[in-house]
Design a protein around this motif. Structure first.
Motif, PDB file in Angstrom:
ATOM      1  N   ALA A 161       6.601  -8.512  41.595  1.00 24.15           N
ATOM      2  CA  ALA A 161       7.710  -8.866  42.484  1.00 24.15           C
ATOM      3  C   ALA A 161       8.979  -9.159  41.686  1.00 24.15           C
ATOM      4  CB  ALA A 161       7.343 -10.077  43.337  1.00 24.15           C
TER       5      ALA A 161
ATOM      6  N   PHE B 153       9.077  -4.237  41.511  1.00 24.77           N
ATOM      7  CA  PHE B 153       8.086  -3.175  41.704  1.00 24.77           C
ATOM      8  C   PHE B 153       7.419  -3.257  43.067  1.00 24.77           C
ATOM      9  CE2 PHE B 153       7.072  -2.715  36.920  1.00 24.77           C
ATOM     10  CZ  PHE B 153       8.056  -1.772  36.809  1.00 24.77           C
TER      11      PHE B 153
ATOM     12  N   PHE C 116       2.847  -4.999  47.492  1.00 29.11           N
ATOM     13  CA  PHE C 116       1.730  -4.056  47.545  1.00 29.11           C
ATOM     14  C   PHE C 116       0.457  -4.682  46.988  1.00 29.11           C
ATOM     15  CE2 PHE C 116       5.224  -0.946  47.747  1.00 29.11           C
ATOM     16  CZ  PHE C 116       4.857  -0.365  48.948  1.00 29.11           C
TER      17      PHE C 116
ATOM     18  N   ILE D 263      -0.611  -7.609  49.554  1.00 29.59           N
ATOM     19  CA  ILE D 263      -1.020  -7.109  50.874  1.00 29.59           C
ATOM     20  C   ILE D 263      -2.302  -6.286  50.761  1.00 29.59           C
ATOM     21  CG2 ILE D 263      -0.389  -5.580  52.791  1.00 29.59           C
ATOM     22  CD1 ILE D 263       2.467  -6.577  52.544  1.00 29.59           C
ATOM     23  N   ILE D 264      -2.394  -5.454  49.748  1.00 32.08           N
ATOM     24  CA  ILE D 264      -3.615  -4.651  49.570  1.00 32.08           C
ATOM     25  C   ILE D 264      -4.814  -5.571  49.363  1.00 32.08           C
ATOM     26  CG2 ILE D 264      -4.841  -3.055  48.030  1.00 32.08           C
ATOM     27  CD1 ILE D 264      -2.110  -1.736  47.495  1.00 32.08           C
ATOM     28  N   TYR D 265      -4.639  -6.564  48.482  1.00 25.63           N
ATOM     29  CA  TYR D 265      -5.757  -7.477  48.228  1.00 25.63           C
ATOM     30  C   TYR D 265      -6.185  -8.179  49.510  1.00 25.63           C
ATOM     31  CZ  TYR D 265      -8.397 -11.511  46.694  1.00 25.63           C
ATOM     32  OH  TYR D 265      -9.362 -12.472  46.556  1.00 25.63           O
TER      33      TYR D 265
END
Lengths: 131, 113
Positions: free
Chosen positions: A13, A17, A21, A24-26
């Protein structure tokens, strides 16, 4: 696990980058948090993390405030418009379009020539204008 | 005027997808002749300000889980310090390549949804 995910998200962050992502993915894939809740967690996470990053970026003189201020009015309008559109249409199709755009820009960035010539920048300007 | 539309595009993506505005903001900023490092740092500032607006809308919709967020925030702040120091030191070209990889990964994820 929280330590690793928090650290990785924070690093990503602060470097711009999209740390979201990672988090949220985790949250959505490895815990049973739903997408909206995960996006909320990501927002709350991002605010203090970004604030700390920005203090350091400011010290390193990496923030271009003039450009930022000129982007902001459009940005706020865009957010309102985006939220309105998201509530009224099928976002799935838009996401596919956005994915296509990311593949295009991602390939360009990944395989760019190691020069910072003006010509290259001009070329990229016309590409983003077209989109 | 061009900056207005660029900002609108970042905001639009952020509003539509909740995240993703940052991924669009960096190449847009680079296209206005900002060097990669400054593009990344400025994009964090832009997304930060835009995220305040989005957070407020989530707050009004009662979609925020403060407890869950706090499990990650302290480590995130440590990560932020590491990332900010790294950004200052990393070569621009490498930064663009890493970011390109992140974008392709993001694209892959969006397409698989």
């Amino acid at each position: 696990m929280n330590v690793i995910i928090g650290l990785l998200s924070g690093i990503a962050a602060s470097m711009g980058f999209g740390g979201g992502f990672v988090l949220i993915i985790y949250l959505t894939v490895f815990t049973d948090t739903n997408q909206i809740a995960a996006q909320g967690v990501n927002l709350l996470f991002f605010l203090p993390v970004a604030l700390v990053s920005l203090i350091i970026h400011q010290k390193n003189r990496l923030i271009n405030w003039k450009t930022l201020l000129r982007l902001l009015p459009g940005g706020i309008l865009g957010i309102l418009l985006g939220a309105f559109i998201a509530a009224h249409i099928d976002v799935g199709f838009l996401q596919k379009l956005f994915g296509g755009l990311l593949i295009f820009v991602g390939c360009r960035e990944l395989f760019h020539k190691n020069t910072d010539s003006g010509g290259e920048k001009k070329e990229r300007k016309t590409d983003t204008a077209r989109q | 005027m061009k900056k207005f539309f660029m900002g609108a595009l970042c905001g639009l993506l952020n509003g539509l997808f909740g995240s993703g505005g940052g991924v669009a903001a960096v190449p847009l900023l680079e296209s206005s002749n900002l060097e990669p490092k400054k593009s990344h740092a400025t994009s964090v500032a832009l997304i930060f300000l835009l995220s305040i607006a989005t957070t407020l809308s989530y707050l009004l919709g009662d979609k925020l889980d403060f407890g869950l967020s706090w499990q990650y925030i302290p480590y995130g702040i440590i990560g932020a310090v590491i990332g900010a120091v790294l950004l200052k030191k990393i070569p621009n070209s490498l930064l663009r390549r890493i970011f390109g990889g992140v974008m392709l990964f993001a694209a892959f994820r969006i397409m698989m949804k």
